[in-house]
Design a protein around this motif. Structure first.
Motif, PDB file in Angstrom:
ATOM      1  N   ASP A  76       0.818  -1.210   0.000  1.00 27.45           N
ATOM      2  CA  ASP A  76       0.000   0.000   0.000  1.00 27.45           C
ATOM      3  C   ASP A  76       0.853   1.261   0.000  1.00 27.45           C
ATOM      4  O   ASP A  76       0.596   2.202  -0.764  1.00 27.45           O
ATOM      5  CB  ASP A  76      -0.920  -0.013   1.229  1.00 27.45           C
ATOM      6  N   LYS A  79       2.638   1.849  -3.349  1.00 34.92           N
ATOM      7  CA  LYS A  79       1.686   2.289  -4.377  1.00 34.92           C
ATOM      8  C   LYS A  79       1.272   3.742  -4.182  1.00 34.92           C
ATOM      9  O   LYS A  79       0.861   4.412  -5.139  1.00 34.92           O
ATOM     10  CB  LYS A  79       0.466   1.369  -4.389  1.00 34.92           C
ATOM     11  N   LYS A  80       1.414   4.223  -2.939  1.00 38.71           N
ATOM     12  CA  LYS A  80       1.116   5.628  -2.656  1.00 38.71           C
ATOM     13  C   LYS A  80       2.327   6.529  -2.891  1.00 38.71           C
ATOM     14  O   LYS A  80       2.283   7.723  -2.593  1.00 38.71           O
ATOM     15  CB  LYS A  80       0.630   5.771  -1.216  1.00 38.71           C
ATOM     16  N   ILE A 110       5.944  -5.057  -7.072  1.00 37.19           N
ATOM     17  CA  ILE A 110       6.533  -4.020  -6.230  1.00 37.19           C
ATOM     18  C   ILE A 110       8.052  -4.147  -6.291  1.00 37.19           C
ATOM     19  O   ILE A 110       8.596  -5.224  -6.008  1.00 37.19           O
ATOM     20  CB  ILE A 110       6.047  -4.144  -4.766  1.00 37.19           C
TER      21      ILE A 110
END
Length: 265
Positions: A76, A79-80, A110
């Motif tokens: 998360d 991705k931010k 990732i």
């Protein structure tokens, strides 16, 4: 790595070393100083390691978390657009449960990077002031553990068969099974060989005891050691009066940068 560079959004799996913040590599130090997010194993990595972390960085302890909790957090944040340091104790290549993290990060597309760290066996040798590969005495180092409930050991790597080599043997994650380990070791090493019991290497409460192998289990129980304990079993710990000398710096040894010389030259 330039100190003014910002980090690319990715996961940086970093080895913190055994516990002493001064044993961080320069690269690990720089990553900790720049990362947006730090996930660290707070039961194994002392908080002193985080003294260089940015005041605005997100710091998350993972001692109470499973892989299913940790991976979504890392994915998360990346991705931010965040840079994430996953800080492990020791070196990520040894008993770090890193393999499954790499697999899942790759599946999630990732980016990640592995940054090595100093392992406890290296710190132990330094504290004991020994070389674990002494010419003419021992030239092999075995890093292993005894089977536990969470992680089994392949039958081909059973402790007794490894001990048969008589090499420098560094035993991780085995304090809870120390009587079994001692029994297997005594089958191949002398009961009187000195061994080192190393507790919380690099931490402020670090302790090292050098005892005969036959006392390994008794001392472990007396000191109530159940975790963060490394055992070093090696002929190098014996008081050997005379051993061979490495030829590397011998006057007779020639190589690209040094010609042959006589002893008296």
């Amino acid at each position: 790595m330039n100190n003014t560079e910002s980090l690319e959004p990715a996961v940086y799996i970093v080895g913190a070393g055994p516990g002493d913040p001064e044993l961080l590599t320069v690269k690990a130090y720089n990553l900790l100083a720049k990362a947006d997010v730090i996930l660290y194993a707070d039961s194994l990595v002392p908080k002193q390691m985080l003294r260089v972390v940015r005041p605005d960085a997100e710091v998350i302890g993972t001692a109470n978390k499973t892989l299913e909790d940790i991976l979504p957090l890392m994915i998360d944040r990346v991705k931010k657009g965040c840079s994430v340091v996953r800080l492990h104790s020791g070196d990520p290549s040894l008993y770090g449960a890193v393999y499954e993290q790499m697999q899942l990060l790759a599946e999630a597309e990732i980016d990640f990077e592995i940054v090595p760290g100093i392992s406890a066996f290296q710190d132990a040798a330094a504290k004991l002031k020994v070389e674990l590969t002494v010419p003419g005495l021992v030239q092999t180092i075995i890093l292993t553990r005894i089977s536990g409930k969470a992680t089994g050991v392949p039958s081909s790597e059973e402790l007794g068969s490894l001990a048969a080599h008589g090499a420098s043997l560094c035993l991780y994650l085995s304090a809870r099974h120390v009587w079994e380990a001692q029994q297997k070791l005594i089958e191949h090493y002398s009961p009187q060989i000195p061994i080192a019991i190393c507790y919380r290497l690099g931490w402020p409460d670090e302790q090292i005891w050098v005892v005969p192998l036959e006392k390994m289990a008794v001392v472990t129980e007396e000191k109530q050691l159940v975790r963060t304990t490394l055992y070093v079993i090696s002929p190098a710990l014996e008081k050997v009066e005379k051993v061979g000398r490495s030829g590397l710096y011998s006057p007779q040894h020639t190589h690209l940068f040094r010609g042959s010389r006589g002893v008296g030259e």
